[in-house]
Design an enzyme around this catalytic site. Sequence first.
Site, mmCIF file in Angstrom:
data_model
loop_
_atom_site.group_PDB
_atom_site.id
_atom_site.type_symbol
_atom_site.label_atom_id
_atom_site.label_comp_id
_atom_site.label_asym_id
_atom_site.label_seq_id
_atom_site.Cartn_x
_atom_site.Cartn_y
_atom_site.Cartn_z
ATOM 1 N N TYR A 117 -20.579 11.134 2.193
ATOM 2 C CA TYR A 117 -21.336 11.455 3.247
ATOM 3 C C TYR A 117 -21.528 12.316 4.517
ATOM 4 C CZ TYR A 117 -26.175 9.511 4.948
ATOM 5 O OH TYR A 117 -27.731 9.955 5.735
ATOM 6 N N LYS A 138 -23.277 16.111 4.406
ATOM 7 C CA LYS A 138 -24.619 16.301 5.285
ATOM 8 C C LYS A 138 -23.470 17.474 6.305
ATOM 9 C CE LYS A 138 -27.746 13.561 4.308
ATOM 10 N NZ LYS A 138 -28.732 13.903 3.936
#
Length: 304
Positions: free
Chosen positions: A165, A169
């Site tokens: 993640y 991001k």
Amino acid sequence: MGLMEGKAVLVTGAGRGVGRGIALAMAKAGAAVVVNDLGVSLTGEGQEGASPAELVVEEIRAMGGRAVANHDSVSDWIGAGRMVKDAVDNFGQIDGVVNNAGNLRDVFFHKMSPDDFRAVIEVHLMGCFNTSRAAAPFFKEQGSGAYVHMTSSTGLVGNMGQANYAAAKLGIVGLSKSIALDMQRFGVRSNAVAPWAWTRMIDSIPTDTPEQKARVEGLKKLDANKIGPFCVALCSDAAAKVTGQIFGVRNNEIYLFSQPRPVRTAHTAEGWTPEAIAERVFPQFANDFYPLHRSGDWFTWDPV
């Protein structure tokens, strides 16, 4: 008239949480909205009852707005094209893309499988590329357009158990800044926003200790609907000169993040040996080293 009157916007992952709040805020500001949502679990698998996208469309229409639902996956290049086409076919144009769709495969890095990593990259990072690239020819032709990409403190600061993640991001930040540079000549803007909000994306945080329970209670006070107004402003003509930036929104508080720049240098005319670096450079830089911590530790959770 609202700031988005006469404009059409695609919002991905708009069936729940932050995305739903953004879609509703866009509609209240006068935009026609393509509400994209697969209606799947957090890991991106299986349908979960009635279509969340259809429910949001009903809400928008009930308030007198215009909206259509789309159920394609952002990770699919052809599906991303269909999302943009839905805006053009139904509303005659597309003026903004809000890349909000996401999934999670949380696991400590030493246990993370290639599938865990790839599944998150494909939705977050590839998804942002797919939808943004699909809209680019329309933005270029009309000489205007706005991208808003959802980043996260996990990417900007770091977090445990979220290497996939975090990579996605932070990659989105780089993508956004490059889009801003490439598309600036066509009057197109691109910005990244880190939202702080209580949604099902963070509902799995453990509450095994009093400290964890207190932290979660603080998180629950972060309203997902508070992100929408900022995204509306970013997509509006009022933000015509705002591009390449990284923002954060937490309840009634708005952040502008710094961007990576050199903070200290070391130079020698003779060149560096490994020993000289260890003896002279590391101690000199030590006071400027960024501390290692979880994103939750970095942030004060008391609502503003």
